[in-house]
Enzyme design. Structure first.
Site, short mmCIF file in Angstrom:
data_model
loop_
_atom_site.label_atom_id
_atom_site.label_comp_id
_atom_site.label_asym_id
_atom_site.label_seq_id
_atom_site.Cartn_x
_atom_site.Cartn_y
_atom_site.Cartn_z
N ILE A 7 1.04 -1.19 0.38
CA ILE A 7 -0.33 0.34 -0.18
C ILE A 7 0.61 1.43 -0.44
O ILE A 7 0.59 2.29 0.57
CB ILE A 7 -0.75 -0.14 1.26
CG1 ILE A 7 0.28 0.01 2.29
CG2 ILE A 7 -1.93 -1.42 0.47
CD1 ILE A 7 -1.28 -0.13 4.06
N ILE A 61 -5.08 -5.39 1.96
CA ILE A 61 -5.29 -6.98 2.55
C ILE A 61 -6.37 -7.04 3.05
O ILE A 61 -7.29 -7.28 3.00
CB ILE A 61 -4.13 -7.64 3.00
CG1 ILE A 61 -3.80 -6.71 3.89
CG2 ILE A 61 -2.98 -8.31 3.01
CD1 ILE A 61 -3.59 -7.73 5.06
N TYR A 66 0.69 -9.44 18.16
CA TYR A 66 1.24 -9.93 16.94
C TYR A 66 1.67 -11.94 16.98
O TYR A 66 1.29 -12.21 16.39
CB TYR A 66 2.91 -9.14 16.80
CG TYR A 66 4.02 -9.92 15.50
CD1 TYR A 66 3.98 -10.15 14.43
CD2 TYR A 66 5.23 -10.52 16.52
CE1 TYR A 66 4.21 -10.14 13.51
CE2 TYR A 66 5.90 -10.51 15.59
CZ TYR A 66 5.73 -10.92 14.22
OH TYR A 66 6.74 -11.15 12.83
#
Length: 314
Positions: free
Chosen positions: A30, A48, A136
């Site tokens: 992006i 995405i 994460y």
């Protein structure tokens, strides 16, 4: 290649293009690519979180393999949990659905961060308790489980490697806990002073980027019947900041190292593996690393040091 402008994407695109032909590998992100990236092969915009656009890309370009690298890393993710959740989890769901629908071979990287304080740390096997303490890590465990589920439920050819800390010369640190090991080279060259944000004895698994990219291509090329599992640990070396600094000082003897511990990163590192058990990867598809610590350091300096203080001193 989704999220292809991060630490790994550009290098992977280069390797895949060498292997499969320049125009057969599409890089996407992006962000706006640098000139050298833009002109080195096909590049397109892909978000995405935009399901329809992703489908369009897959259909229009008759994509067969998908590498999903879009993610917020450990320390950055903790600073923005809602964004990390959107990118790392919702983004993954989009990619899984598209890969299953269009019969793609899908690669999603996982990480040492997919383990937590209750996992065995020395060594950490492929299968054990995974209770990570970062968004994460949680999102990566989720990816491993969802990928395996889609494999059994829909026959999706999902493949995943748990990367250690990755060290490369051609990218700036991106907000990961192991990034100190890239930073030390830049600082040794620029200022001769390095302030480490982890304790000197924090042992973590690490790997030079060429090994990481090689492993990624090899696991994708492996025949499906050779794979006894869908997610593998891969390992090359494990070291502490102190050990890395000593090796760097063989090249830059005047390097001064100080420690100013970042509590967030230290807590993350303390919950991660110290050594990775990767015998399944070595057995199933012949994984072998090329770089140990001395080769890693020499290679990093040969890339970074050519126009530096060191080169002038030498």
């Amino acid at each position: 290649l989704l999220g292809g402008l991060g630490q790994l994407g550009v290098g992977l695109a280069k390797l895949l293009r060498k292997h499969f032909g320049k125009n057969n590998v599409i890089l996407s992100d992006i962000r706006k690519p640098a000139d050298n990236v833009f002109y080195s092969g096909p590049f397109i915009y892909a978000d995405i979180l935009d399901y329809k656009n992703l489908r369009e890309i897959v259909v229009n370009n008759r994509i067969t393999w998908l590498f999903h690298y879009s993610a917020l890393l450990s320390a950055v993710g903790e600073a923005n949990v809602p964004l990390a959740r959107a990118v790392n989890i919702t983004g993954l769901h989009n990619v899984l659905d598209i890969a299953a629908e269009h019969n793609l071979r899908l690669f999603v990287p996982s990480t040492i961060g997919a383990f937590g304080p209750t996992s065995p740390r020395d060594p950490t096997p492929d299968l054990c308790i995974q209770r990570p303490r970062t968004i994460y890590g949680v999102s990566k465990v989720h990816a491993e489980l969802m990928g395996e589920y889609y494999h059994y439920r829909y026959g999706l050819d999902f493949r995943c490697l748990r990367y250690p800390g990755i060290i490369s010369a051609d990218s700036q640190p991106g907000g990961g806990t192991t990034d100190y090991a890239v930073q030390i080279f830049h600082d040794a060259i620029k200022t001769g002073k390095f302030q480490c944000n982890l304790k000197p004895d924090t042992r973590l698994p690490m790997m030079y980027i060429d090994d990481c990219l090689k492993a990624t291509l090899e696991v994708m090329e492996a025949p499906a019947e050779a794979l006894s599992m869908r997610t593998y640990n891969i390992s090359a070396m494990s070291f502490t900041p102190e050990e890395l600094a000593q090796e760097v000082q063989k090249h830059v003897p005047e390097l001064q190292v100080t420690y100013n511990v970042d509590q967030v990163r230290q807590a993350i590192a303390d919950s991660w593996p110290m050594n990775f058990d990767d015998r399944n990867a070595r057995r199933d598809w012949g994984w072998k690393h090329d770089y140990d610590l001395p080769e890693l350091v020499t290679t990093m300096f040969s890339f970074l040091g050519s126009d530096s203080r060191i080169a002038q001193a030498n």
